[in-house]
Structure formats: structure tokens, C-alpha cells
Scaffold this motif. Sequence first.
Motif, short mmCIF file in Angstrom:
data_model
loop_
_atom_site.label_atom_id
_atom_site.label_comp_id
_atom_site.label_asym_id
_atom_site.label_seq_id
_atom_site.Cartn_x
_atom_site.Cartn_y
_atom_site.Cartn_z
N ASP B 30 37.42 47.55 49.38
CA ASP B 30 36.63 46.34 49.56
C ASP B 30 35.62 46.53 50.68
O ASP B 30 34.45 46.20 50.55
N LEU B 31 36.10 47.08 51.79
CA LEU B 31 35.23 47.26 52.95
C LEU B 31 34.10 48.23 52.65
O LEU B 31 32.96 48.04 53.10
N ALA B 32 34.41 49.27 51.89
CA ALA B 32 33.38 50.26 51.55
C ALA B 32 32.34 49.63 50.63
O ALA B 32 31.13 49.77 50.86
N ASP B 33 32.79 48.95 49.58
CA ASP B 33 31.86 48.34 48.64
C ASP B 33 31.03 47.26 49.31
O ASP B 33 29.83 47.13 49.05
N GLU B 151 25.28 29.57 57.27
CA GLU B 151 25.82 29.64 55.91
C GLU B 151 26.34 31.03 55.55
O GLU B 151 27.05 31.20 54.56
N PHE B 152 26.03 32.03 56.40
CA PHE B 152 26.45 33.39 56.06
C PHE B 152 27.97 33.54 56.08
O PHE B 152 28.53 34.26 55.25
N ALA B 153 28.61 32.85 57.00
CA ALA B 153 30.07 32.92 57.09
C ALA B 153 30.71 32.47 55.78
O ALA B 153 31.64 33.10 55.27
N ALA B 154 30.19 31.40 55.20
CA ALA B 154 30.72 30.88 53.94
C ALA B 154 30.47 31.87 52.81
O ALA B 154 31.37 32.13 51.99
N GLU B 155 29.28 32.45 52.78
CA GLU B 155 28.96 33.43 51.74
C GLU B 155 29.92 34.63 51.80
O GLU B 155 30.34 35.16 50.78
N THR B 156 30.21 35.02 53.03
CA THR B 156 31.14 36.14 53.21
C THR B 156 32.52 35.80 52.66
O THR B 156 33.13 36.57 51.94
N GLN B 157 33.00 34.58 53.01
CA GLN B 157 34.31 34.16 52.52
C GLN B 157 34.34 34.15 51.00
O GLN B 157 35.32 34.60 50.38
N THR B 158 33.27 33.67 50.39
CA THR B 158 33.20 33.64 48.93
C THR B 158 33.30 35.04 48.35
O THR B 158 34.07 35.30 47.43
N TRP B 159 32.52 35.94 48.93
CA TRP B 159 32.52 37.33 48.43
C TRP B 159 33.93 37.91 48.53
O TRP B 159 34.44 38.51 47.58
N ASP B 161 36.85 36.33 48.78
CA ASP B 161 37.82 35.64 47.92
C ASP B 161 37.66 36.09 46.47
O ASP B 161 38.64 36.35 45.77
N THR B 162 36.40 36.18 46.00
CA THR B 162 36.15 36.65 44.64
C THR B 162 36.77 38.03 44.47
O THR B 162 37.45 38.31 43.48
N ARG B 163 36.53 38.84 45.43
CA ARG B 163 37.04 40.20 45.43
C ARG B 163 38.57 40.22 45.38
O ARG B 163 39.16 40.95 44.58
N LEU B 164 39.18 39.40 46.20
CA LEU B 164 40.63 39.37 46.28
C LEU B 164 41.26 38.93 44.97
O LEU B 164 42.24 39.51 44.50
N SER B 165 40.69 37.91 44.35
CA SER B 165 41.27 37.43 43.10
C SER B 165 40.92 38.36 41.94
O SER B 165 41.68 38.48 40.99
N ALA B 166 39.77 39.04 42.03
CA ALA B 166 39.35 39.94 40.96
C ALA B 166 40.23 41.18 40.88
O ALA B 166 40.39 41.77 39.83
N SER B 175 40.35 46.03 36.40
CA SER B 175 39.30 45.14 36.91
C SER B 175 37.94 45.84 36.94
O SER B 175 37.85 47.04 37.14
N GLU B 176 36.91 45.11 36.75
CA GLU B 176 35.55 45.65 36.65
C GLU B 176 34.88 45.77 38.01
O GLU B 176 33.88 46.42 38.16
N ARG B 177 35.45 45.11 38.99
CA ARG B 177 34.89 45.10 40.36
C ARG B 177 33.46 44.61 40.38
O ARG B 177 32.63 45.13 41.09
N GLU B 178 33.18 43.69 39.49
CA GLU B 178 31.82 43.14 39.53
C GLU B 178 31.83 41.85 40.34
O GLU B 178 32.69 41.00 40.16
#
Lengths: 181, 181
Positions: B30-33, B151-159, B161-166, B175-178
Motif C-alpha cells: 500500500d505504501l509503495a503504491d 481536505e487532503f486529510a480526508a482524501e488520504t483517509q478515503t484512499w 480505506d478503499t485500499r483496505l477494503s479492496a 483483487s485488481e488493486r484499482e
Amino acid sequence: MAHLTVSVEYGVHSLLWLTYAGDKALSSRDLADLQGISHSYLAKIFPKLEKAGIVRASEGVRGGYMLSRAPEEVSALQIVDAIEGRKPLFDCQDIRGRCAIFGGAPPTWATNGVCAVHAVMLRAEKAMRDALAGQSLADIGRALGDKAPPEFAAETQTWLDTRLSARVGRPGAPSEREVPT
Amino acid sequence: MAHLTVSVEYGVHSLLWLTYAGDKALSSRDLADLQGISHSYLAKIFPKLEKAGIVRASEGVRGGYMLSRAPEEVSALQIVDAIEGRKPLFDCQDIRGRCAIFGGAPPTWATNGVCAVHAVMLRAEKAMRDALAGQSLADIGRALGDKAPPEFAAETQTWLDTRLSARVGRPGAPSEREVPT
DNA sequence: CATAACGCGGACTGATATTATCCGCGTTAT
DNA sequence: ATAACGCGGATAATATCAGTCCGCGTTATG
């Protein structure tokens, strides 16, 4: 190797010998043999010191190098920069702009100014450079001279003089470069 | 390359993201991507941070890394040492002992204690290390946070969370990791 | 005036470090 | 059982460092 290479070690030690030699020009071969280091490698270092104005070269037989400034006016930083060529402690790859959240088009707030991580390293580099700038060749020579016994200066002069007279250009009789211990 | 390598850059930036993530464990992938850097390379850096006690690992699916200390308690120096392994700024070859005047048997006054040239470099290294020790991960994160819009903090959380659930382990459906930009 | 000791610069080599990539192993939530 | 993890080792490409070798022009000496 480490950030400060052996080239710096060779360079600083050689400059210290030049402070001993006074107004006599020492050849790079003499300096290499005196210190037991590679001549051909030391010969690549001196032109850098010359371009930086730390040393003056005289060509031809009996040529060599002399300090072009007083040892008090030569800082360790100047020597390091002359030899290493102002290489940075850290070279920033600007990771911040590659963040996936930006999707290839990083906003200006992310990329303008100096990267926060880079700034940390720049402060560390400055601290290092300031420390080097605060120490002169004369300071180092003093620390070294305090350890040597008084007769060592005379022994050095003898070695250098023997060397200087031994290397006179004598056609048909290549010098042996033998020097008494 | 420079003395402080890109491994340090990768490491510090990754730790900064971990301060964002709070109590959620982020995988090295996750951190690398997220940062657009090599995953397999970053994966070699984290074990070093773990051995240094800067980070804690959890194994298995949904595993990953978390800070094991508060960002205020992690200095830049600790991170650098963890990753680079306490590599010296200058490694002294002890030229002084090889002086031809000594003829292979240098006297004790010449070789005891720290070489005068080495001492200069050690002072510079200490200045650099002190500068690094005086800056914490929290300091760097603050400098970074000051630049980002709220708003960047929220965008980061979204990214994240999406990643975690994906990346949930779903047999038969790799998983496609998209992730949306 | 020929010689040999100089400095200068370039080409080249070997060793080591950096920046990766890939694979197989044990762990663990789903 | 599966797949996503972390962990560690083997390998490869590239760069830098340390060192050698060669040919050039310059210059005091015999």
C-alpha cells in the motif's frame, strides 16, 4: 565508501606536508612516497586542489606543488569541496509528487518549495559544512605538531632535502629513489 | 550516490504516511503504491525500521506496519541509523602510520589517539548527527501538514480505506488493486 | 640540445555499494 | 483452503571509488 572518500584523506595529509615544506615545491611523487600511498592516484587529486586555488603548481624538472595561501586561510571545507566537488549529502528524488492520490498531476502546493524531508537533510548538511568551515589547515597542523617530538621537524627536512637532491635530472643515470630510513 | 541514500527518503516518507494512518496497519505494498515507488525495495527497508523499534509489524492478511512510538519520539537520526546502519562519514585509513620516515615501524606518538585529520571529520559528523537528532518525525509531519489544504486529510483517509477494503482476501477473486484517482 | 623529471589529462580496470527484482517460506484473516 | 501479508536470500544492473597506465607539453640539468 563513505561520503568523504580517501581522496580527501590523501589530500589533507598531503597539504599538511606542504605546510611543513615551506617555500619548497614538493612533487606528487615525493608526497606519495613519503606517505606510502599511490602516486598515480594522488596525482589525480592535486589538479583539483590547484583549480580551487589552494595550491600552486610549477612544471618541469624540480617542479611540484606549494600552498598558494597561508594554512590559516584554508578551511577543511574548501579542501573537501575542491576534491569531492560539492557533492550533496542527500539527493532528493521528489517522492512527494508521485503520490497516487494526485493521479499523475500533483497540485502546486505539493511540489513547490523544498520537500520537508529534503529540508531536514539540508539542515544536517549545513551543520556538517559549518563544522568543516570552522577548522583550518593550520588548526589541523597544530594538533599534529603537538604530538610529534621536536626532532621530528629536522628529520622531515633531512628526508625532503635528500629527496630533492637525489632526483636531479642526470641523463643516463635514472635515480634510484632510495632514501635512508 | 550520496551518503544518505534513497532508502532513507523512502523510509522517512513512508513513516510520515504511517503518522497519518493512526492505528491502522498499512502494508508495504500500500505504501509503495501510494507513493509510486518500488514495492519490493520498500519491503527490504521496513524490517530494518522494525529491528530498530521504530515500527511494529503484524503478519498475515490485513497485516502491515504501524508506528511503535509517538512521532515526537522518533528522531531523523534514529531513522537514518536504522536504515543506513551507522555508516561513518569518513573512514580513516590511518595514513599517518605509513610515513616513510618511520621506515615501517611508526613510533607510538604517531599512531596513538585519533588521527588529527580523522578528528576534524568526526567533529563534522557529530554536527550532522546532532542536527538530525534534533528533528523528530512529528516536526517533519508538521512542516508537511502546513502545506496541504484541509481536505487532503480526508482524501488520504478515503484512499487508504478503499485500499483496505479492496484487498480483503477473497478466494477465487484476486483483487485488481484499482483505486480511483 | 638531449634527457629525464615534472604536471596534466584521458582511458581503462577491479571492487564495492546501491537499487532494484524475484522466489520460497511461515503466518493469518476471510 | 485461499490469498494477502511479512521475512529473508539470491541475483542483476548500474554507479562510484580506487588505482593503473599511457601520451602530451614544460623545464632545469648536464
